[in-house]
Design a protein around this motif. Structure first.
Motif, PDB file in Angstrom:
ATOM      1  N   CYS A  62       0.841  -1.193   0.000  1.00 45.31           N
ATOM      2  CA  CYS A  62       0.000   0.000   0.000  1.00 45.31           C
ATOM      3  C   CYS A  62       0.876   1.243   0.000  1.00 45.31           C
ATOM      4  O   CYS A  62       2.069   1.169   0.310  1.00 45.31           O
ATOM      5  N   ASP A  66      -1.903   5.230   3.515  1.00 45.64           N
ATOM      6  CA  ASP A  66      -2.881   4.363   4.180  1.00 45.64           C
ATOM      7  C   ASP A  66      -2.525   4.114   5.642  1.00 45.64           C
ATOM      8  O   ASP A  66      -3.326   3.537   6.385  1.00 45.64           O
ATOM      9  N   VAL A 196      -4.655   9.876   0.672  1.00 50.54           N
ATOM     10  CA  VAL A 196      -5.463   9.164  -0.317  1.00 50.54           C
ATOM     11  C   VAL A 196      -6.669  10.027  -0.682  1.00 50.54           C
ATOM     12  O   VAL A 196      -7.411  10.474   0.197  1.00 50.54           O
ATOM     13  N   ARG A 199      -9.976   5.741  -4.239  1.00 48.71           N
ATOM     14  CA  ARG A 199      -9.619   4.321  -4.217  1.00 48.71           C
ATOM     15  C   ARG A 199     -10.647   3.564  -5.052  1.00 48.71           C
ATOM     16  O   ARG A 199     -11.855   3.743  -4.888  1.00 48.71           O
ATOM     17  N   HIS A 200     -10.161   2.711  -5.949  1.00 50.25           N
ATOM     18  CA  HIS A 200     -11.039   1.911  -6.799  1.00 50.25           C
ATOM     19  C   HIS A 200     -10.625   0.449  -6.672  1.00 50.25           C
ATOM     20  O   HIS A 200      -9.434   0.131  -6.763  1.00 50.25           O
ATOM     21  N   THR A 201     -11.593  -0.421  -6.466  1.00 49.89           N
ATOM     22  CA  THR A 201     -11.306  -1.849  -6.345  1.00 49.89           C
ATOM     23  C   THR A 201     -12.062  -2.611  -7.427  1.00 49.89           C
ATOM     24  O   THR A 201     -13.181  -2.246  -7.809  1.00 49.89           O
ATOM     25  N   GLU A 345      -6.546  -3.282  -6.620  1.00 48.75           N
ATOM     26  CA  GLU A 345      -6.821  -2.025  -5.926  1.00 48.75           C
ATOM     27  C   GLU A 345      -5.982  -0.925  -6.565  1.00 48.75           C
ATOM     28  O   GLU A 345      -4.761  -1.056  -6.685  1.00 48.75           O
ATOM     29  N   VAL A 347      -5.124   3.083  -6.165  1.00 48.42           N
ATOM     30  CA  VAL A 347      -5.199   4.156  -5.169  1.00 48.42           C
ATOM     31  C   VAL A 347      -4.547   5.412  -5.739  1.00 48.42           C
ATOM     32  O   VAL A 347      -3.491   5.339  -6.384  1.00 48.42           O
ATOM     33  N   CYS A 349      -3.142   9.261  -4.659  1.00 51.10           N
ATOM     34  CA  CYS A 349      -2.711  10.096  -3.541  1.00 51.10           C
ATOM     35  C   CYS A 349      -2.303  11.474  -4.060  1.00 51.10           C
ATOM     36  O   CYS A 349      -1.716  11.595  -5.140  1.00 51.10           O
ATOM     37  N   THR A 362      -8.008  11.591 -11.471  1.00 52.59           N
ATOM     38  CA  THR A 362      -8.158  10.136 -11.586  1.00 52.59           C
ATOM     39  C   THR A 362      -8.618   9.664 -12.961  1.00 52.59           C
ATOM     40  O   THR A 362      -8.531   8.471 -13.263  1.00 52.59           O
TER      41      THR A 362
END
Length: 427
Positions: A62, A66, A196, A199-201, A345, A347, A349, A362
């Motif tokens: 990560c 985080d 952060v 966040r996309h999963t 994942e 992320v 920042c 993004t």
């Protein structure tokens, strides 16, 4: 004789071919060609990968963002094996096997959490942030006297330039060459001070290797990544021998500018077969970051005073790629679920305390990532077809895919096949 006529036949003799998990690969692998279908579906081979690639090696976990405050923690599970990384009160990180020392309950669910200590939800055994056992309700004096030997089991953790890596081997040392490259290229961006912002999963119906292969070539970029190609050349990938006058001129101009500003120039690309790459690449004229407009979507990172710094690419096999731009960081982490499924994942920042256009920041990488996931799922469906037969890799564009195959073959225990592939690649 055509190029295809000159390509090597499958290797039928190998000292490792008697291992059941490796025998099909030893029989069917052809240097310089795509992998056979069972490389992406054989459960025995997948189990071997878990032992030799996903255990006892350095994996991206990560961004430091985080784990910003003491007590913050991240739990991450790879097919049943889970780690727990916790920020200590002195600012350091500690990592543990995410299993209670009482009766083996999983302590933390995957994802992020916080707290002054670590408590098992089953019988409320309590551990300090450093993993030492502090509370054992109703266990008597014998267990209290044995607390020193019942702390959480450690795993290795390395935090470098705002990125966190873990290794299930508690005695493992982080490669100094990788740490040096990260510090030199990324240190002044102070990624560890970012926060952060998105966040996309995703759950992708494809083997993890298909996702890495996709990341290791830009053969597909012009046809599939309109947003990415606005700011990026589809050139510059390690092993991609293509070039253009525009690219050569842009590289020369921007590298001279970076050198004047004391920024590292050059590509640290999988040295001596290692698992990492760190490289600063140029962006197209008029673009200083990977946004649709080409302009920063937030304040510049660290001590940067000018956005003309290119884009830093960080790749760590088997599970991550990160892009560090003047105004934001994007990290991508792969987690295998089973031979045909991978969790991802992504992320983002950015620097705290300033105005950030999260949508603008993004958009390129959400679009590019989702395009890639769709391509990989389509690729997986084709490979699963009984009519699939591997085809040749491009000796112009896909040398990095072949190099990944070689890294993978060595990791699973087929170094002779890796050597044959390396020998077959263009010099």
């Amino acid at each position: 004789m055509s190029t295809l006529d000159a390509l090597p036949e499958p290797l039928t003799e190998t000292t490792a071919g008697t291992t059941p998990a490796l025998a099909p690969m030893a029989a069917d692998y052809r240097p310089g060609w795509a992998l056979p279908s069972h490389a992406f579906s054989d459960p025995r081979l997948h189990a071997r990968e878990l032992d030799t690639i996903w255990s006892g090696t350095w994996l991206f976990c990560c961004p430091s963002a985080d784990l910003a405050e003491p007590g913050d923690r991240v739990a991450w599970t790879i097919e049943g094996d889970s780690v727990l990384v916790v920020r200590q009160r002195d600012g350091s990180l500690r990592g543990f096997v995410n299993v209670c020392r009482h009766r083996g309950c999983r302590i933390a669910d995957d994802g992020r959490g916080e707290g002054r200590g670590i408590t098992c939800p089953y019988h409320e055994w309590v551990y300090a942030l450093d993993g030492s056992l502090r509370g054992t309700p109703h266990m008597g004096t014998e267990v209290r006297h044995a607390r020193d030997s019942l702390g959480l089991l450690p795993v290795a953790v390395a935090e470098v330039a705002g990125l966190v890596y873990v290794n299930s081997d508690a005695e493992a040392s982080f490669p100094q060459a990788f740490a040096d490259a990260l510090t030199a290229h990324v240190g002044r961006y102070r990624v560890e001070e970012t926060e952060v912002v998105a966040r996309h999963t995703y759950r992708v119906a494809a083997n993890w290797k298909l996702l890495v292969e996709n990341n290791r070539e830009c053969y597909h970029c012009a046809a599939n990544h309109e947003e990415f190609c606005l700011s990026n050349f589809d050139l510059g990938m390690s092993g991609d021998t293509r070039t253009s006058a525009e690219y050569v001129e842009t590289v020369a101009r921007q590298e001279a500018l970076w050198a004047e500003r004391g920024l590292p120039v050059g590509d640290v690309s999988f040295p001596d077969g290692e698992f990492f790459r760190v490289a600063r690449l140029p962006l197209r004229e008029g673009f200083v970051t990977e946004t649709l407009s080409g302009q920063p979507a937030g304040p510049l990172l660290g001590d940067l005073t000018d956005a003309h710094v290119g884009s830093i690419r960080i790749v760590t096999l088997p599970n991550s790629w990160c892009h560090v731009n003047a105004d934001y960081v994007m990290t991508t982490r792969l987690t295998p679920v089973d031979p045909g499924t991978t969790d991802i994942e992504v992320v983002f920042c950015a620097r705290p305390g300033g105005e950030v256009d999260v949508e603008g920041l993004t958009r390129v990488w959400v679009a590019t990532s989702e395009q890639d996931w769709a391509l990989c799922e389509r690729n997986a469906r084709g490979i699963a077809d009984r009519g699939y037969r591997p085809g040749p890799l491009s000796p112009v564009i896909e040398n990095s895919v072949a190099a990944f195959h070689e890294w993978w073959l060595r990791a699973i225990g087929l170094p002779d096949l890796a050597d044959a592939s390396e020998a077959a690649r263009p010099a």
